[in-house]
Design a protein around this motif. Structure first.
Motif, mmCIF file in Angstrom:
data_model
loop_
_atom_site.group_PDB
_atom_site.id
_atom_site.type_symbol
_atom_site.label_atom_id
_atom_site.label_comp_id
_atom_site.label_asym_id
_atom_site.label_seq_id
_atom_site.Cartn_x
_atom_site.Cartn_y
_atom_site.Cartn_z
ATOM 1 N N GLY A 23 0.806 -1.226 0.000
ATOM 2 C CA GLY A 23 0.000 0.000 0.000
ATOM 3 C C GLY A 23 0.830 1.261 0.000
ATOM 4 N N ASP A 24 2.078 1.164 0.465
ATOM 5 C CA ASP A 24 2.991 2.310 0.429
ATOM 6 C C ASP A 24 3.645 2.482 -0.939
ATOM 7 N N ASN A 25 3.679 1.416 -1.729
ATOM 8 C CA ASN A 25 4.484 1.410 -2.951
ATOM 9 C C ASN A 25 3.702 1.360 -4.255
ATOM 10 N N ARG A 26 2.434 1.030 -4.212
ATOM 11 C CA ARG A 26 1.640 0.874 -5.443
ATOM 12 C C ARG A 26 0.329 1.633 -5.340
ATOM 13 N N SER A 27 -0.141 2.108 -6.472
ATOM 14 C CA SER A 27 -1.443 2.778 -6.531
ATOM 15 C C SER A 27 -2.538 1.742 -6.741
ATOM 16 N N ALA A 28 -3.774 2.162 -6.527
ATOM 17 C CA ALA A 28 -4.917 1.273 -6.776
ATOM 18 C C ALA A 28 -4.925 0.828 -8.239
ATOM 19 N N GLU A 29 -4.586 1.727 -9.142
ATOM 20 C CA GLU A 29 -4.593 1.404 -10.572
ATOM 21 C C GLU A 29 -3.549 0.333 -10.904
ATOM 22 N N GLU A 30 -2.367 0.476 -10.328
ATOM 23 C CA GLU A 30 -1.314 -0.526 -10.554
ATOM 24 C C GLU A 30 -1.723 -1.876 -9.970
ATOM 25 N N LEU A 31 -2.237 -1.855 -8.746
ATOM 26 C CA LEU A 31 -2.645 -3.103 -8.092
ATOM 27 C C LEU A 31 -3.787 -3.783 -8.830
ATOM 28 N N ARG A 32 -4.744 -2.992 -9.317
ATOM 29 C CA ARG A 32 -5.870 -3.558 -10.070
ATOM 30 C C ARG A 32 -5.354 -4.292 -11.306
ATOM 31 N N GLY A 33 -4.416 -3.695 -11.998
ATOM 32 C CA GLY A 33 -3.846 -4.334 -13.183
ATOM 33 C C GLY A 33 -3.085 -5.600 -12.845
ATOM 34 N N ILE A 34 -2.303 -5.557 -11.774
ATOM 35 C CA ILE A 34 -1.509 -6.730 -11.381
ATOM 36 C C ILE A 34 -2.411 -7.874 -10.951
ATOM 37 N N VAL A 35 -3.438 -7.581 -10.150
ATOM 38 C CA VAL A 35 -4.327 -8.653 -9.689
ATOM 39 C C VAL A 35 -5.163 -9.191 -10.847
ATOM 40 N N ALA A 36 -5.617 -8.329 -11.729
ATOM 41 C CA ALA A 36 -6.423 -8.786 -12.869
ATOM 42 C C ALA A 36 -5.609 -9.670 -13.803
ATOM 43 N N ASP A 37 -4.407 -9.221 -14.168
ATOM 44 C CA ASP A 37 -3.549 -9.994 -15.069
ATOM 45 C C ASP A 37 -2.109 -9.497 -14.928
ATOM 46 N N ALA A 38 -1.372 -10.111 -14.020
ATOM 47 C CA ALA A 38 0.001 -9.685 -13.706
ATOM 48 C C ALA A 38 0.913 -9.716 -14.928
ATOM 49 N N LYS A 39 0.588 -10.531 -15.900
ATOM 50 C CA LYS A 39 1.436 -10.646 -17.091
ATOM 51 C C LYS A 39 1.432 -9.370 -17.928
ATOM 52 N N MET A 40 0.447 -8.508 -17.705
ATOM 53 C CA MET A 40 0.409 -7.225 -18.407
ATOM 54 C C MET A 40 1.424 -6.253 -17.803
ATOM 55 N N VAL B 277 -7.741 -5.373 -4.051
ATOM 56 C CA VAL B 277 -7.013 -4.101 -4.215
ATOM 57 C C VAL B 277 -7.194 -3.251 -2.958
ATOM 58 N N ALA B 278 -8.422 -3.162 -2.435
ATOM 59 C CA ALA B 278 -8.676 -2.390 -1.210
ATOM 60 C C ALA B 278 -7.858 -2.948 -0.051
ATOM 61 N N PHE B 279 -7.781 -4.270 0.065
ATOM 62 C CA PHE B 279 -6.968 -4.881 1.119
ATOM 63 C C PHE B 279 -5.489 -4.556 0.941
ATOM 64 N N LEU B 280 -4.984 -4.719 -0.266
ATOM 65 C CA LEU B 280 -3.561 -4.463 -0.519
ATOM 66 C C LEU B 280 -3.186 -3.011 -0.193
ATOM 67 N N LEU B 281 -4.096 -2.096 -0.431
ATOM 68 C CA LEU B 281 -3.833 -0.686 -0.122
ATOM 69 C C LEU B 281 -3.703 -0.442 1.385
ATOM 70 N N THR B 282 -4.270 -1.336 2.194
ATOM 71 C CA THR B 282 -4.146 -1.187 3.661
ATOM 72 C C THR B 282 -2.796 -1.676 4.168
ATOM 73 N N LEU B 283 -2.046 -2.390 3.356
ATOM 74 C CA LEU B 283 -0.770 -2.960 3.784
ATOM 75 C C LEU B 283 0.307 -1.875 3.713
ATOM 76 N N GLN B 284 0.530 -1.241 4.845
ATOM 77 C CA GLN B 284 1.468 -0.127 4.915
ATOM 78 C C GLN B 284 2.382 -0.300 6.124
ATOM 79 N N GLU B 285 3.533 0.336 6.042
ATOM 80 C CA GLU B 285 4.531 0.188 7.089
ATOM 81 C C GLU B 285 4.070 0.738 8.425
ATOM 82 N N SER B 286 3.328 1.817 8.424
ATOM 83 C CA SER B 286 2.945 2.437 9.691
ATOM 84 C C SER B 286 1.769 1.774 10.362
#
Length: 158
Positions: free
Chosen positions: A86-103, A149-158
């Motif tokens: 969640g500190d390193n990726r945007s929702a848009e990036e995560l959505r693309g990776i989860v939908a089809d990481a090969k893209m 994607v919403a869950f991954l965005l919660t994964l932050q260092e703090s």
């Protein structure tokens, strides 16, 4: 001010009735990100955690370690650790990776969770059980993707 209020209300109403984007209609940018929500609805991080951690759903934890999921056994080491995603990726990036990481990552071992065509699979001569259709259902629903994607965005260092 009134025009702004009416325009905002129309946008909210439009989002509430947005159609789900079909797997074949997902628009990836040149880096593999997907700018538009697949459902028009916000993701539910608690539900996304469940999809991420459950073997019969996303089963993401089989390949990825996540410190925030200490209660879930058997974290994998095939994929990168995601504890600070969640500190390193945007929702848009995560959505693309989860939908089809090969893209995003050519040659990735990660499954394409929101894809229905283009699979390479053994033919009838090998298993005798090859599907008779070119299309398969996606591994996750569009809402499952948004929830993860919403869950991954919660994964932050703090």
């Amino acid at each position: 001010m009134r025009l702004l209020t009416i325009t905002a209300a129309m946008l909210v109403a439009g989002m509430a009735t947005a159609e789900t984007v079909a797997p074949a209609d997902v628009q990836f940018d040149e880096d593999g990100a997907v700018a538009v929500s697949l459902t028009g609805q916000p993701g539910d991080a608690a539900r996304g955690r469940d999809v991420f951690a459950t073997k019969s759903k996303g089963n993401c934890v089989s390949c990825h370690a996540v410190a925030q999921l200490a209660d879930v056994p058997f974290h994998g080491e095939v994929g990168p650790e995601l504890s600070w995603t969640g500190d390193n990726r945007s929702a848009e990036e995560l959505r693309g990776i989860v939908a089809d990481a090969k893209m995003t990552f050519e040659g990735s071992m990660m499954p394409s969770f929101y894809k229905t065509k283009g699979y390479i699979r053994p033919g009838d001569a090998y298993t005798g059980k090859a599907p008779k259709t070119d299309e398969l259902p996606p591994l996750l629903s569009a809402q499952d993707i948004e929830d993860v994607v919403a869950f991954l965005l919660t994964l932050q260092e703090s």
